[in-house]
Design a protein around this motif. Structure first.
Motif, PDB file in Angstrom:
ATOM      1  N   HIS A  58      28.877  44.633  33.715  1.00  0.00           N
ATOM      2  CA  HIS A  58      30.048  45.048  34.246  1.00  0.00           C
ATOM      3  C   HIS A  58      32.109  44.437  33.896  1.00  0.00           C
ATOM      4  O   HIS A  58      31.887  44.328  32.453  1.00  0.00           O
ATOM      5  CB  HIS A  58      30.413  43.370  34.918  1.00  0.00           C
ATOM      6  CG  HIS A  58      29.218  42.920  36.382  1.00  0.00           C
ATOM      7  ND1 HIS A  58      28.522  41.950  36.020  1.00  0.00           N
ATOM      8  CD2 HIS A  58      28.295  44.120  37.157  1.00  0.00           C
ATOM      9  CE1 HIS A  58      26.498  42.559  36.959  1.00  0.00           C
ATOM     10  NE2 HIS A  58      27.291  43.306  37.501  1.00  0.00           N
ATOM     11  N   GLU A  61      34.760  41.794  32.767  1.00  0.00           N
ATOM     12  CA  GLU A  61      33.970  40.340  31.827  1.00  0.00           C
ATOM     13  C   GLU A  61      34.191  40.425  30.659  1.00  0.00           C
ATOM     14  O   GLU A  61      33.156  41.658  30.424  1.00  0.00           O
ATOM     15  CB  GLU A  61      32.502  40.546  33.162  1.00  0.00           C
ATOM     16  CG  GLU A  61      32.355  40.611  34.329  1.00  0.00           C
ATOM     17  CD  GLU A  61      31.386  40.146  34.371  1.00  0.00           C
ATOM     18  OE1 GLU A  61      29.833  40.737  33.935  1.00  0.00           O
ATOM     19  OE2 GLU A  61      30.990  40.070  35.644  1.00  0.00           O
ATOM     20  N   ARG A 100      33.980  45.463  37.676  1.00  0.00           N
ATOM     21  CA  ARG A 100      33.011  45.451  37.757  1.00  0.00           C
ATOM     22  C   ARG A 100      32.377  46.611  38.002  1.00  0.00           C
ATOM     23  O   ARG A 100      31.031  46.848  37.598  1.00  0.00           O
ATOM     24  CB  ARG A 100      33.241  45.004  39.712  1.00  0.00           C
ATOM     25  CG  ARG A 100      31.147  44.076  39.408  1.00  0.00           C
ATOM     26  CD  ARG A 100      31.081  43.075  40.584  1.00  0.00           C
ATOM     27  NE  ARG A 100      30.273  42.027  41.151  1.00  0.00           N
ATOM     28  CZ  ARG A 100      29.520  41.123  40.456  1.00  0.00           C
ATOM     29  NH1 ARG A 100      30.368  41.262  39.161  1.00  0.00           N
ATOM     30  NH2 ARG A 100      27.967  41.026  40.283  1.00  0.00           N
ATOM     31  N   HIS A 144      27.078  38.280  30.427  1.00  0.00           N
ATOM     32  CA  HIS A 144      28.291  38.654  31.671  1.00  0.00           C
ATOM     33  C   HIS A 144      29.283  37.513  31.805  1.00  0.00           C
ATOM     34  O   HIS A 144      29.506  36.299  30.498  1.00  0.00           O
ATOM     35  CB  HIS A 144      27.345  38.632  33.503  1.00  0.00           C
ATOM     36  CG  HIS A 144      26.775  40.116  33.406  1.00  0.00           C
ATOM     37  ND1 HIS A 144      26.402  40.330  34.170  1.00  0.00           N
ATOM     38  CD2 HIS A 144      25.405  40.026  32.269  1.00  0.00           C
ATOM     39  CE1 HIS A 144      26.041  41.359  33.632  1.00  0.00           C
ATOM     40  NE2 HIS A 144      24.923  41.236  33.280  1.00  0.00           N
ATOM     41  N   SER A 145      30.529  37.376  32.298  1.00  0.00           N
ATOM     42  CA  SER A 145      31.683  36.453  32.651  1.00  0.00           C
ATOM     43  C   SER A 145      31.458  35.933  34.236  1.00  0.00           C
ATOM     44  O   SER A 145      30.792  36.774  35.097  1.00  0.00           O
ATOM     45  CB  SER A 145      32.591  36.311  32.038  1.00  0.00           C
ATOM     46  OG  SER A 145      32.147  36.426  31.139  1.00  0.00           O
TER      47      SER A 145
HETATM   48 ZN   LIG Z   1      27.848  40.438  35.132  1.00  0.00          ZN
END
Ligand SMILES: [Zn+2]
Length: 327
Positions: A58, A61, A100, A144-145
């Motif tokens: 994404h 992130e 994203r 991820h974040s």
């Molecule tokens: Zn993510």
């Protein structure tokens, strides 16, 4: 199925450190014979496991992109026993724009696996990662974040399969990673996530959620980078002296999501890291459009630990407000 059109500039089997690009042909108005350059690096030395380190799945992130980029600069072949494959901007068009999903095709890479070699760019890179890279890989770390809409406390997500034979090594890696929380998910190998792709290809997946809110948190980035390095040592692919973990990760076997019940302006009443009980107030949704209307109170339906809250105040019905880890 047709072969994948991506050309990798570097030899993924060669020893030493190499950096370059995955070239995805992209013919558009401004560039008839152009390509999209997805950054890639390999660091290989001797015998040992192959580990895929991904970030920018994404594009909004950022912590993972900082970490993977710094590992490309800092790790040398002499540190490695086996091979690292590093993809700092896995969905490059999304990461380039800090979004994203891809601005080219709206593709959400982490819902697109196993992809399609004849599809749009997000489908083509998903197919390349799953069908070309992952069959050669033993372990996958997808960093991820919370991205633009969520803020997390650093959390490791562990996927537990039915009759999982790999839980011992997964839990050992979680201990070495040393993030404050570990949330265990029960999912199978169906679906569009990178973790499902890894399982389909015989690799063991690990996923993180690190901070978010469209920023880079230095403390979280350092914490997760040191944890990742310790995990790589535990897996035998990295030789390095490292300090012990800062946290004894608290493990939760379940999770829950809290959603906005209607349109309005949300005021969180709990923060990431808070312990909450079922029935506790979670948020107020204010409705300034309707003078005199009382805000709608949202409550937690389960007891647990708040892993993440939504960041932007404006909400519509169905927006996720909280991610909760539960016993
Ligand atoms: Zn993510």
């Amino acid at each position: 199925m047709a072969s994948n059109p991506i050309h990798c500039e570097i030899d993924l089997g060669a020893s030493g450190k190499q950096t370059g690009y995955l070239r995805l042909p992209h013919s558009v108005h401004r560039s008839a014979y152009g390509y999209l350059p997805y950054p890639i690096a390999t660091i290989k030395n001797g015998e040992g496991p192959t580990v895929l380190l991904m970030s920018g799945n994404h594009g909004d992130e950022y912590e993972g992109q900082v970490i993977v980029s710094s590992l490309i600069r800092e790790l040398q072949a002499s540190d490695i026993s086996g091979r690292l494959i590093l993809l700092p901007m896995a969905n490059f068009p999304a990461a380039r724009e800090g979004m994203r999903t891809s601005p080219i095709d709206e593709g959400n890479l982490n819902r697109t696996f196993p992809g399609n070699p004849k599809g749009n760019p997000t489908q083509v890179i998903a197919h390349y990662i799953e069908s070309v890279l992952m069959p050669e890989v033993d372990y996958v770390f997808d960093l991820h974040s919370g991205g633009s809409s969520l803020l997390y406390v650093p959390t490791l997500l562990l996927l537990r399969q039915t009759d999982d034979q790999n839980m011992e090594i997964k839990e050992a890696v979680a201990r070495e990673f040393g993030l404050p929380y570990t949330a265990i998910y029960g999912r199978d190998d169906e679906g569009g996530f990178s973790s499902a792709a890894a399982i389909r290809q015989g690799a063991i997946p690990f996923t993180t959620e690190l901070g978010g809110a469209g920023t880079v948190n230095r403390a979280y980035t350092q914490l997760a980078k040191n944890g990742l390095l310790r995990a790589l040592v535990r897996l035998g692919v990295l030789q390095k002296e490292l300090p012990p973990p800062d946290y004894e990760s608290r493990v939760f076997p379940n999770d829950d999501l809290v959603f906005a019940p209607e349109v309005g302006m949300y005021e969180p009443l709990a923060e990431p890291g808070d312990a909450v009980n079922a029935g506790d107030p979670a948020a107020l949704v204010h409705v300034p459009e309707t003078p005199g209307k009382e805000p709608v109170e949202v409550t937690f339906e389960k007891s647990g630990m708040v892993l993440a809250k939504r960041v932007p105040a404006r909400v519509v019905r169905g927006d996720c407000l909280f991610h909760l880890a539960c016993d």
